[in-house]
Design an enzyme around this catalytic site. Structure first.
Site, PDB file in Angstrom:
ATOM      1  N   LYS A  39      -7.577   2.623  -6.499  1.00  0.00           N
ATOM      2  CA  LYS A  39      -8.697   1.623  -6.105  1.00  0.00           C
ATOM      3  C   LYS A  39      -9.791   2.711  -6.293  1.00  0.00           C
ATOM      4  O   LYS A  39     -10.374   2.819  -7.452  1.00  0.00           O
ATOM      5  CB  LYS A  39      -8.718   1.239  -4.477  1.00  0.00           C
ATOM      6  CG  LYS A  39      -7.530   0.319  -4.456  1.00  0.00           C
ATOM      7  CD  LYS A  39      -7.263  -0.348  -3.157  1.00  0.00           C
ATOM      8  CE  LYS A  39      -6.085  -0.956  -2.762  1.00  0.00           C
ATOM      9  NZ  LYS A  39      -6.108  -2.477  -3.251  1.00  0.00           N
ATOM     10  N   TYR A  91       2.202  -2.351   2.786  1.00  0.00           N
ATOM     11  CA  TYR A  91       2.474  -2.847   1.170  1.00  0.00           C
ATOM     12  C   TYR A  91       2.009  -1.874   0.393  1.00  0.00           C
ATOM     13  O   TYR A  91       1.109  -1.008   0.676  1.00  0.00           O
ATOM     14  CB  TYR A  91       1.631  -4.034   1.056  1.00  0.00           C
ATOM     15  CG  TYR A  91       1.621  -4.383  -0.563  1.00  0.00           C
ATOM     16  CD1 TYR A  91       0.581  -3.984  -1.253  1.00  0.00           C
ATOM     17  CD2 TYR A  91       2.730  -5.232  -0.916  1.00  0.00           C
ATOM     18  CE1 TYR A  91       0.472  -4.511  -2.726  1.00  0.00           C
ATOM     19  CE2 TYR A  91       2.880  -5.537  -2.431  1.00  0.00           C
ATOM     20  CZ  TYR A  91       1.767  -5.053  -3.250  1.00  0.00           C
ATOM     21  OH  TYR A  91       1.653  -5.430  -4.507  1.00  0.00           O
ATOM     22  N   ASP A 128       0.556   6.750   1.594  1.00  0.00           N
ATOM     23  CA  ASP A 128      -0.048   6.186   0.676  1.00  0.00           C
ATOM     24  C   ASP A 128      -1.644   5.629   1.019  1.00  0.00           C
ATOM     25  O   ASP A 128      -1.895   5.029   1.689  1.00  0.00           O
ATOM     26  CB  ASP A 128       0.997   4.832   0.870  1.00  0.00           C
ATOM     27  CG  ASP A 128       0.222   3.818  -0.496  1.00  0.00           C
ATOM     28  OD1 ASP A 128       0.584   2.583  -0.475  1.00  0.00           O
ATOM     29  OD2 ASP A 128      -0.768   3.833  -0.947  1.00  0.00           O
TER      30      ASP A 128
HETATM   31  P1  KE4 Z   1      -1.986  -1.772  -7.187  1.00  0.00           P
HETATM   32  O1  KE4 Z   1      -0.700  -1.791  -7.804  1.00  0.00           O
HETATM   33  O2  KE4 Z   1      -2.367  -3.165  -6.775  1.00  0.00           O
HETATM   34  O3  KE4 Z   1      -3.177  -0.988  -7.929  1.00  0.00           O
HETATM   35  O4  KE4 Z   1      -1.745  -0.943  -5.908  1.00  0.00           O
HETATM   36  C1  KE4 Z   1      -0.679  -1.452  -4.891  1.00  0.00           C
HETATM   37  C2  KE4 Z   1      -1.207  -0.829  -3.736  1.00  0.00           C
HETATM   38  C3  KE4 Z   1      -0.513   0.311  -3.091  1.00  0.00           C
HETATM   39  N1  KE4 Z   1      -0.776   0.786  -1.668  1.00  0.00           N
HETATM   40  C4  KE4 Z   1      -1.699   0.150  -1.118  1.00  0.00           C
HETATM   41  C5  KE4 Z   1      -1.861   0.782   0.254  1.00  0.00           C
HETATM   42  C6  KE4 Z   1      -2.210  -1.036  -1.531  1.00  0.00           C
HETATM   43  O5  KE4 Z   1      -3.266  -1.527  -0.672  1.00  0.00           O
HETATM   44  C7  KE4 Z   1      -2.057  -1.491  -2.787  1.00  0.00           C
HETATM   45  C8  KE4 Z   1      -2.668  -2.796  -3.325  1.00  0.00           C
HETATM   46  N2  KE4 Z   1      -3.508  -3.523  -2.221  1.00  0.00           N
HETATM   47  C9  KE4 Z   1      -3.670  -4.771  -2.581  1.00  0.00           C
HETATM   48  C10 KE4 Z   1      -4.569  -5.393  -1.413  1.00  0.00           C
HETATM   49  N3  KE4 Z   1      -3.940  -5.613  -0.425  1.00  0.00           N
HETATM   50  C11 KE4 Z   1      -4.269  -5.189  -3.910  1.00  0.00           C
HETATM   51  C12 KE4 Z   1      -4.571  -6.723  -4.000  1.00  0.00           C
HETATM   52  C13 KE4 Z   1      -3.611  -7.471  -4.948  1.00  0.00           C
HETATM   53  O6  KE4 Z   1      -2.395  -7.477  -4.820  1.00  0.00           O
HETATM   54  O7  KE4 Z   1      -4.322  -8.179  -5.839  1.00  0.00           O
END
Ligand code: KE4
Length: 448
Positions: free
Chosen positions: A268, A145, A240
């Protein structure tokens, strides 16, 4: 049964106002049953819900809170900057300082652009790769993801996998067809994809350690071969590291596995709990981004001073000697303890861990890709999650997520957690998986 009347009342109101009553799907507890708890506060390794119940927290805001909740020095930094303002939409010293820290920590990043989320970072990095190569196709790995940009919502992990959603409606077929997918850790499938599309793939984007199908480490040599294949093909390799950056090591997975990607995305931890994302890499690639070049990307709150204050102080604390050794020791104790308790309860489980990110899969191991992760007994995970929650331990509400240990987690927290896990795994609480009593639970540890 823990009283959650205030959470339930708030959720009633939320359902009338927001899709699914939440602002991000994984928070809805859909995969684990029951209704979400509403958090009122956090302190150190623990959070408190609106009904006053306290939990040892392994969600950690999905990764940013590697120092736990309300780390005093971070909160002081934020308070100080708040006295000067919140946002200017203009250049600030903090942007320069964070850019310096990121490029020092990750030498593969010669130029970096700060944005406000991981999604912004990955969609922008893809745009740079497509512009630089003049190619349209990209390749991602099933179950990874990378945020919710259209091109990346193809066989995605995290909430998409948790909710069992097909590739999301609303993504134009013409666009989705430009996204190739192969199984993580499958070099043969990767080679075949390149053979079928020679000179056509703009970028490969990968979570160097997967967190969004649950924690799945790269197989030995996988990242090295991925680096060699993409270099040979003139394909941009994007790590990523939104989740792994400053998590698995201060320099991220690229330091841990000694691989130099062309572009890196971050998020993060670099925001210390406030909204920050970043993408960066070779100057030759990044200098095509406006206003240095023609590739457009912008953001009202990019490099927000308050968020950068939290991120800068977080990175400063992480640089202190012994930080990652302590994280490693506490995380290893938790992972080994969970595997041991599952084995004692004759529950088929496999615990994967890299550094302070880990997942207990309710399936016989090994879990090496999305297909093997999906064999997990998600109902058993749900029962385990709910029982642990009722005992004051808050794991991420989804089998296809990583749990996070922070520097605030103590030996006492781990002992509390393992006692709760033992009860949650006891007969009658967790559905016995079909292969009960087969290969004992294992605590597979990726390099860290
Ligand atoms: P954000 O757009 O949520 O800040 O980041 C997206 C993203 C991109 N790349 C990786 C490897 C990520 O884990 C994420 C976001 N992770 C999720 C948790 N599995 C965020 C939690 C959520 O979607 O509420």
């Amino acid at each position: 049964m823990t009283c959650r009347t205030k959470s339930q009342e708030l959720f009633r109101r939320a359902l009338r106002l927001m899709p699914g009553g939440v602002n991000s799907p994984v928070r809805a507890f859909k995969a684990v049953g029951g209704e979400p708890i509403f958090i009122a506060s956090g302190r150190g390794s623990r959070v408190k819900d609106v009904d006053g119940s306290e939990y040892v927290d392994y969600v950690g805001s999905w990764g940013p809170l590697i120092l736990g909740h309300c780390p005093p020095e971070v909160m002081e930094s934020v308070a100080r900057v708040l006295e000067t303002g919140t946002s200017f939409g203009a250049c600030t010293a903090g942007e320069v300082e964070l850019a310096e820290e990121i490029t020092k920590a990750m030498p593969s990043i010669e130029r970096v652009r700060l944005v406000s989320s991981g999604t912004e970072a990955t969609l922008s990095a893809l745009r740079v790769a497509r512009a630089a190569t003049g190619r349209d196709k990209i390749l991602k790995f099933e179950g990874c993801y990378h945020g919710h940009a259209d091109s990346l919502l193809v066989k995605a992990g995290s909430g998409v996998a948790t909710l069992g959603l097909p590739d999301s409606p609303g993504v134009p077929r013409a666009l989705a067809e430009l996204t190739l997918t192969v199984p993580f850790n499958d070099l043969e499938a990767l080679r075949s994809a390149f053979d079928e599309h020679p000179g056509k793939i703009a970028a490969v984007i990968v979570e160097p350690v997967c967190g969004n199908m649950g924690c799945v480490p790269p197989a030995p040599g996988f990242l090295r071969t991925l680096r060699e294949l993409t270099a040979k093909q003139g394909t941009v390799l994007i790590f990523d590291e939104v989740m792994t950056g400053f998590r698995v090591r201060y320099g991220g997975a690229q330091a841990l596995y000694r691989i130099e990607p062309d572009l890196t995305t971050l998020g993060k931890i670099i925001g210390g709990g406030l909204p920050v994302g970043a993408y960066g890499g070779k100057a030759a690639l990044m200098d095509i981004v406006a206003p240095a070049g023609p590739v457009y990307q912008a953001g009202t709150l990019s490099g927000n001073p308050v968020a950068l204050a939290a991120g800068l102080k977080t990175l400063e604390i992480l640089r202190r000697p012994g930080t990652y050794d302590r994280l490693e020791a506490v995380s290893a104790k938790l992972a080994a303890g969970l595997a041991r308790e599952a084995q004692k309860a004759a529950v088929a489980a496999c615990v994967n861990r890299v550094g302070s990110m880990l997942t207990m899969f309710f399936v016989d191991g090994p879990v090496v890709d999305f297909a093997s992760a999906k064999k997990s007994h998600t109902a058993a995970f749900g029962a385990f999650f709910r029982s642990a929650l009722d005992q004051g331990v808050y794991f991420p509400p989804g089998q296809f997520e990583a749990a996070f240990v922070s520097t605030a987690h103590t030996e006492t927290d781990i002992e509390t957690t393992l006692r709760a896990a033992a009860r949650a795994l006891s007969p009658g609480r967790v559905a016995r998986t079909s292969n009960r009593g087969s290969e004992p639970a294992s605590a597979r540890k990726g390099r860290s």
